[in-house]
Design an enzyme around this catalytic site. Structure first.
Site, short mmCIF file in Angstrom:
data_model
loop_
_atom_site.label_atom_id
_atom_site.label_comp_id
_atom_site.label_asym_id
_atom_site.label_seq_id
_atom_site.Cartn_x
_atom_site.Cartn_y
_atom_site.Cartn_z
N GLU A 122 -0.02 12.51 -4.02
CA GLU A 122 1.09 13.09 -3.23
C GLU A 122 0.58 13.62 -1.88
O GLU A 122 1.30 13.56 -0.89
CB GLU A 122 1.79 14.20 -4.01
CG GLU A 122 2.36 13.75 -5.37
CD GLU A 122 3.31 12.55 -5.30
OE1 GLU A 122 3.88 12.29 -4.22
OE2 GLU A 122 3.46 11.86 -6.32
N HIS A 175 0.65 10.83 0.54
CA HIS A 175 2.00 10.67 1.10
C HIS A 175 2.25 11.73 2.19
O HIS A 175 2.80 11.45 3.25
CB HIS A 175 3.06 10.87 0.01
CG HIS A 175 3.24 9.70 -0.91
ND1 HIS A 175 3.53 8.43 -0.45
CD2 HIS A 175 3.23 9.60 -2.27
CE1 HIS A 175 3.67 7.60 -1.49
NE2 HIS A 175 3.48 8.28 -2.60
N GLU A 224 3.12 4.01 0.02
CA GLU A 224 2.31 3.91 -1.20
C GLU A 224 0.87 3.51 -0.85
O GLU A 224 -0.06 3.87 -1.58
CB GLU A 224 2.98 2.90 -2.13
CG GLU A 224 2.67 3.07 -3.60
CD GLU A 224 3.07 4.42 -4.20
OE1 GLU A 224 3.88 5.16 -3.59
OE2 GLU A 224 2.55 4.75 -5.27
ZN ZN Z 1 3.72 7.41 -4.53
#
Ligand code: ZN
Length: 501
Positions: free
Chosen positions: A266, A269, A295
């Protein structure tokens, strides 16, 4: 005159983006803080905001401004960011206006019912009870695709929502190459088997896991005053706006891997969101390009960095000092091997990085067939099991461990799965290029210095925002169009010595 129309158009787009960001904040709250009984009212709030965004972007005034700018001489010589902003506004506008209102409303009504039926069917291992709901959802998505595609490929039209500009004709050969390269390796590794986890049966106190995981985001380069980490049932990353990006994780006392690698994922991201160009905030160029590019950033940190030996040369002594009861007799090599266990399995979300893409290839083949009509929902369980035998050498004992395991189809997210595999492949190709550009990269990572890699990613990927398709961003960053080769090289180089295959 046309530049003025462009500025007016962007003002509308920015307003819609601010309204959208309010719904993101409410969604974050729903997953982390909201008491359960608040769900119905939260639904009303989110529906109202969605309606306001839709209204802003599809209004006659927006359409007129868009056409005025598109037909102007000004646009031809306008800077790249302005041309991208106009093209992206057109893409989103067309998607929205092509969808009949009755279809949008019926889909919105059907999703919660279908998702609930799916959860019940999975719990009871009863595909028959979910079948009529899935049939309805497939029919609705086919209608949606026909409305958007205007004669083009139906599956492409659905994929476009998640991966703008992607074509299944380009993605399918990717997935085939992954399957061809991975199946023999997975078979060979499967034959070797795995030793028991060296920390099996021991405890990792959650308070100390919080300390460990809490330090990661800042260490990776997230601004402490611009990010936060909370707990939720399903980990996620949510950007609220410039200067505010939030991630979540969950803890398990028996095994810290989920929380740790979840935060790495995360945070990857979140770094992407943090790295977007603030000068273009609220317009498409100031937004992340696509799910697959997103991703690629999360997987790069989670797997290519976070499960690598250089990372653990620096971090293992720290982790071992925090959990002496669990790890005192576990040496670095045994630990590194344990966090890189590979085994063919039935459940995608528990899959390792070698077998993961095989789970994806199965789903993409099946959902394409559902959308083009060559596979009926009735025949899905059997087709699923055939695909798992072929790709992973395993037969699901029941549908709960087979075609009922994922939430995606129940809420109409057809065309999403491919982005996971593309993300993995993009990550490997980016990492190869980063290594070539930064010859001392492994040494920096092993010193605990992640700044060189973060800076490279900001420059090559984050600052691009939405300029160009996802595949084009990867091509520009790495010097060649994306293909499966870098991923297969990475996997073979890493796992051949670990498993002696
Ligand atoms: Zn992801």
């Amino acid at each position: 005159m046309s530049e003025q129309a462009y500025q007016q158009l962007m003002a509308r787009v920015r307003d819609a983006s601010v309204v959208q960001s309010i719904s993101w904040l409410l969604s974050w709250d729903q997953e982390t803080m909201m008491p359960a009984a608040g769900a119905p009212h939260r639904g009303k709030q989110l529906a109202l905001l969605a309606g306001l965004v839709h209204e802003r972007l599809t209004a006659a005034a927006t359409a007129e401004l868009l056409q005025q700018v598109e037909t102007s001489a000004w646009l031809k010589d306008a800077p790249a960011h302005a041309r991208t902003n106009v093209a992206e506004t057109r893409r989103v506008h067309d998607r929205l206006v092509r969808l009949p209102r009755a279809l949008v409303e019926e889909t919105a009504r059907t999703i919660p019912v279908s998702q609930h039926a799916w959860a019940e069917a999975r719990r009871a291992n009863d595909f028959a009870s979910f079948k009529p709901h899935l049939e309805k959802m497939v029919a609705l998505k086919r209608d949606e695709a026909r409305a958007i595609a205007v004669g083009g490929d139906l599956y492409d039209a659905l994929m476009d929502e998640f991966e703008p500009g992607a074509r299944i004709a380009e993605v399918a050969p990717f997935l085939d190459a992954l399957v061809d390269g991975l199946v023999p390796l997975v078979r060979a590794i499967g034959a070797k088997g795995n030793p028991a986890l060296p920390w099996a049966g021991r405890r990792f106190p959650i308070e100390r896991q919080r300390v460990l995981c809490g330090a990661l985001p800042t260490e990776l380069g997230l601004r402490p005053d611009g990010s936060r980490l909370d707990v939720s049932a399903h980990p996620f990353c949510q950007r609220i706006g410039h200067g505010d990006v939030r991630i979540t994780t969950r803890f398990d006392e028996a095994d810290p891997r989920g929380a740790y690698f979840g935060v790495m994922h995360e945070a990857g991201h979140a770094l992407y969101e943090q790295g977007l160009d603030p000068a273009h905030d609220g317009t498409p160029v100031g937004e992340a390009r696509s799910i697959a590019v997103h991703e690629s950033q999360s997987r790069l940190w989670e797997n290519l960095v976070g499960r690598g030996l250089p990372w653990w040369r620096h971090h293992y002594p720290l982790v071992r000092a925090l959990f002496p009861e669990a790890l005192h007799d576990v040496e670095l090599d045994a630990f590194h091997r344990a966090i890189n266990r590979v085994a063919p399995s039935l459940i995608r979300v528990e899959a390792d990085e070698v077998t993961y893409n095989l789970h994806i290839a199965v789903r993409v083949r099946l959902e394409r067939a559902l959308i083009d009509g060559s596979l009926s929902v009735e025949a899905l369980p059997g087709a699923w099991n055939d695909e798992y035998r072929r790709a992973l050498g395993l037969t699901p004992p029941d549908d709960a461990n087979g075609c009922l395991q994922d939430v995606h189809w129940s809420c109409g997210a057809f065309g999403y799965f491919a982005t996971y595999a593309l993300g993995n492949v993009y990550a490997a190709q980016l990492m190869e290029a980063a290594r070539a550009a930064l010859p001392m990269l492994d040494e920096a990572v092993a010193r605990g210095d992640q700044a060189p890699l973060v800076a490279w990613l900001v420059d090559k990927v984050h600052r691009r925002g939405s300029i160009g398709r996802g595949a084009r961003i990867i091509e520009d960053a790495t010097g060649r169009p994306p293909d499966a080769a870098a991923f297969l090289r990475y996997i073979k180089q890493k796992y051949a010595p670990l498993y002696g295959v």
